[in-house]
Design a protein around this motif. Sequence first.
Motif, PDB file in Angstrom:
ATOM      1  N   SER A   6      16.374   1.921  -7.532  1.00 17.99           N
ATOM      2  CA  SER A   6      15.071   2.818  -7.620  1.00 17.99           C
ATOM      3  C   SER A   6      15.834   4.263  -8.249  1.00 17.99           C
ATOM      4  N   PHE A   7      16.999   4.598  -8.011  1.00 18.46           N
ATOM      5  CA  PHE A   7      17.418   5.794  -8.743  1.00 18.46           C
ATOM      6  C   PHE A   7      17.587   5.526 -10.104  1.00 18.46           C
ATOM      7  N   SER A   8      18.446   4.431 -10.582  1.00 18.24           N
ATOM      8  CA  SER A   8      18.843   3.987 -11.823  1.00 18.24           C
ATOM      9  C   SER A   8      17.772   3.523 -12.856  1.00 18.24           C
ATOM     10  N   ILE A   9      16.978   2.823 -12.137  1.00 17.50           N
ATOM     11  CA  ILE A   9      15.895   1.919 -12.989  1.00 17.50           C
ATOM     12  C   ILE A   9      14.700   2.953 -13.022  1.00 17.50           C
ATOM     13  N   LEU A  10      14.022   3.305 -11.881  1.00 21.73           N
ATOM     14  CA  LEU A  10      12.744   3.949 -11.807  1.00 21.73           C
ATOM     15  C   LEU A  10      13.112   5.562 -11.793  1.00 21.73           C
ATOM     16  N   LYS A  11      14.313   5.890 -11.913  1.00 23.95           N
ATOM     17  CA  LYS A  11      14.409   7.243 -12.270  1.00 23.95           C
ATOM     18  C   LYS A  11      13.939   8.183 -11.030  1.00 23.95           C
ATOM     19  N   GLU A  12      13.979   7.633  -9.829  1.00 26.57           N
ATOM     20  CA  GLU A  12      13.456   8.584  -8.916  1.00 26.57           C
ATOM     21  C   GLU A  12      14.482   9.602  -8.212  1.00 26.57           C
ATOM     22  N   LYS A  13      14.042  10.762  -7.678  1.00 26.93           N
ATOM     23  CA  LYS A  13      14.895  11.604  -7.596  1.00 26.93           C
ATOM     24  C   LYS A  13      15.600  11.522  -6.261  1.00 26.93           C
ATOM     25  N   ALA A  14      17.225  11.436  -6.344  1.00 28.04           N
ATOM     26  CA  ALA A  14      17.975  11.240  -5.198  1.00 28.04           C
ATOM     27  C   ALA A  14      18.121  12.603  -4.306  1.00 28.04           C
ATOM     28  N   ALA A  15      17.271  12.847  -3.344  1.00 27.71           N
ATOM     29  CA  ALA A  15      17.215  13.894  -2.587  1.00 27.71           C
ATOM     30  C   ALA A  15      18.412  13.842  -1.521  1.00 27.71           C
ATOM     31  N   LYS A  16      18.831  15.100  -1.162  1.00 32.84           N
ATOM     32  CA  LYS A  16      20.123  14.774  -0.401  1.00 32.84           C
ATOM     33  C   LYS A  16      19.812  14.151   0.958  1.00 32.84           C
ATOM     34  N   HIS A  17      18.671  14.506   1.424  1.00 33.93           N
ATOM     35  CA  HIS A  17      18.306  13.680   2.874  1.00 33.93           C
ATOM     36  C   HIS A  17      18.142  12.063   2.732  1.00 33.93           C
ATOM     37  N   THR A  18      17.697  11.562   1.488  1.00 37.90           N
ATOM     38  CA  THR A  18      17.525  10.136   1.034  1.00 37.90           C
ATOM     39  C   THR A  18      18.760   9.733   0.968  1.00 37.90           C
ATOM     40  N   ILE A  19      19.839  10.283   0.375  1.00 39.20           N
ATOM     41  CA  ILE A  19      21.219   9.479   0.430  1.00 39.20           C
ATOM     42  C   ILE A  19      21.917   9.794   1.587  1.00 39.20           C
ATOM     43  N   ILE A  20      21.787  10.880   2.482  1.00 40.97           N
ATOM     44  CA  ILE A  20      22.554  10.761   3.892  1.00 40.97           C
ATOM     45  C   ILE A  20      21.751   9.627   4.670  1.00 40.97           C
ATOM     46  N   GLY A  21      20.539   9.604   4.662  1.00 39.13           N
ATOM     47  CA  GLY A  21      19.705   8.543   5.182  1.00 39.13           C
ATOM     48  C   GLY A  21      20.368   7.224   5.194  1.00 39.13           C
ATOM     49  N   GLY A  22      20.348   7.028   3.897  1.00 46.78           N
ATOM     50  CA  GLY A  22      20.874   5.677   3.405  1.00 46.78           C
ATOM     51  C   GLY A  22      22.151   5.515   3.684  1.00 46.78           C
ATOM     52  N   ILE A  23      23.032   6.168   3.782  1.00 53.80           N
ATOM     53  CA  ILE A  23      24.401   6.264   4.437  1.00 53.80           C
ATOM     54  C   ILE A  23      24.503   5.992   5.746  1.00 53.80           C
ATOM     55  N   VAL A  24      23.615   6.678   6.556  1.00 49.60           N
ATOM     56  CA  VAL A  24      23.520   6.426   8.074  1.00 49.60           C
ATOM     57  C   VAL A  24      23.182   4.959   8.274  1.00 49.60           C
ATOM     58  N   ILE A  25      21.965   4.462   7.657  1.00 48.85           N
ATOM     59  CA  ILE A  25      21.320   3.254   7.941  1.00 48.85           C
ATOM     60  C   ILE A  25      22.436   2.287   7.408  1.00 48.85           C
ATOM     61  N   THR A  26      23.371   2.366   6.681  1.00 46.17           N
ATOM     62  CA  THR A  26      24.542   1.310   6.139  1.00 46.17           C
ATOM     63  C   THR A  26      25.400   1.156   7.334  1.00 46.17           C
ATOM     64  N   ILE A  27      25.859   2.376   7.674  1.00 43.65           N
ATOM     65  CA  ILE A  27      26.803   2.432   8.895  1.00 43.65           C
ATOM     66  C   ILE A  27      26.284   1.518  10.032  1.00 43.65           C
TER      67      ILE A  27
ATOM     68  N   LYS B  93       0.917  -1.168  -0.032  1.00 44.14           N
ATOM     69  CA  LYS B  93       0.141  -0.001   0.002  1.00 44.14           C
ATOM     70  C   LYS B  93       0.821   1.185   0.077  1.00 44.14           C
ATOM     71  N   ALA B  94       2.045   1.214   1.146  1.00 40.09           N
ATOM     72  CA  ALA B  94       3.061   2.169   0.972  1.00 40.09           C
ATOM     73  C   ALA B  94       3.689   2.501  -0.485  1.00 40.09           C
ATOM     74  N   LEU B  95       4.104   1.317  -0.914  1.00 38.17           N
ATOM     75  CA  LEU B  95       4.841   1.321  -2.184  1.00 38.17           C
ATOM     76  C   LEU B  95       3.983   1.785  -3.379  1.00 38.17           C
ATOM     77  N   ALA B  96       2.600   1.511  -3.395  1.00 40.50           N
ATOM     78  CA  ALA B  96       1.677   2.108  -4.256  1.00 40.50           C
ATOM     79  C   ALA B  96       1.572   3.622  -4.242  1.00 40.50           C
ATOM     80  N   ILE B  97       1.813   4.313  -3.206  1.00 40.45           N
ATOM     81  CA  ILE B  97       1.801   5.726  -3.097  1.00 40.45           C
ATOM     82  C   ILE B  97       2.903   6.752  -3.003  1.00 40.45           C
ATOM     83  N   GLY B  98       3.934   5.799  -2.774  1.00 40.91           N
ATOM     84  CA  GLY B  98       5.202   6.616  -2.204  1.00 40.91           C
ATOM     85  C   GLY B  98       6.463   5.959  -3.143  1.00 40.91           C
ATOM     86  N   ASP B  99       7.675   6.550  -3.093  1.00 44.63           N
ATOM     87  CA  ASP B  99       8.641   6.402  -3.809  1.00 44.63           C
ATOM     88  C   ASP B  99       9.448   4.921  -3.169  1.00 44.63           C
ATOM     89  N   VAL B 100      10.035   4.243  -4.029  1.00 43.71           N
ATOM     90  CA  VAL B 100      10.429   3.172  -3.300  1.00 43.71           C
ATOM     91  C   VAL B 100      11.764   3.482  -2.466  1.00 43.71           C
TER      92      VAL B 100
END
Length: 286
Positions: free
Chosen positions: A258-279, A84-91
């Motif tokens: 999602s950035f490369s295939i779905l062409k979703e916008k790579a927002a700054k906070h999205t990238i930072i959040g992803g890096i923090v989650i990885t750490i 349901k979330a996937l249907a209305i939000g970015d992957v």
Amino acid sequence: MSIILALLAALFASFTAILAKLGIENVNSNLATAVRTIVVIIMAFTMVMITGKLETISLISANALWFILLSGFATGFSWLFFFKALAIGDVSKVVPIDKSSVVLTIIFSILVLGEPAEPLIMAGGAIIAIGTFILIGKNEDKKRFSGSQRYIVYAILAAVFAALTSILAKVGMEDVDSNVATFLRTIVILLFAWVIVFFQGTHKKLKDISKKGYLFLILSGVATGLSWLCYFAALAMGKVSIVAPIDKFSVVLTMILSFSILKEKAAKHTIIGGIVITIGTVLLIL
């Protein structure tokens, strides 16, 4: 072996969300979930037959069976909220929030299963939580919650039930073959999904799904099936607080796809959040 299987589960899970997103365009999310579950149960049953474990079902204790069935219901709710979330939000935003279930899983594994609360595990969980909040970001239009952010609520609910799935499955898989447990859980999810579909009357829209839509839903189901088989096999061998975090590495690959295939916008906070989650995930594995 549990680490290798968990990594494979993460790999297949990373393709699940992307393929599902491509397959649920103009398709009811619950109907898409029901269709995908058919593919998963076929795969699970095939594995049970190949391993020759079908006759062991009658030997499962009533207590273990109850926990397996409950984990199936938890997965069903998690799926419904996730798609349901996937249907209305970015992957790239939905998946990381859903994968933050690892924090709840760690807490449950310590409180319920009695696994050790090691410093690196607690620190990793805290960092993942922080990364999730960074990734969600703020509403640029209004400072209060808006309808466009409903996907956040659905994704959080998906995370809660996903955490319950791991704990209930771990308890229910004691002395039970992982493939058999996965098959039984999938039966529950299949019935759960189709009851909702028929209750909503969305089964009438099956004919409206395009061939392309069916193709991606089937491929997504295959990816899910492979991910599940690997994940629950790893869960049966290793600790929940270790296996679950490794599986959550899929969030990074999913965001990249999602950035490369779905062409979703790579927002700054999205990238930072992803890096923090990885750490945080690296700390958990360590």
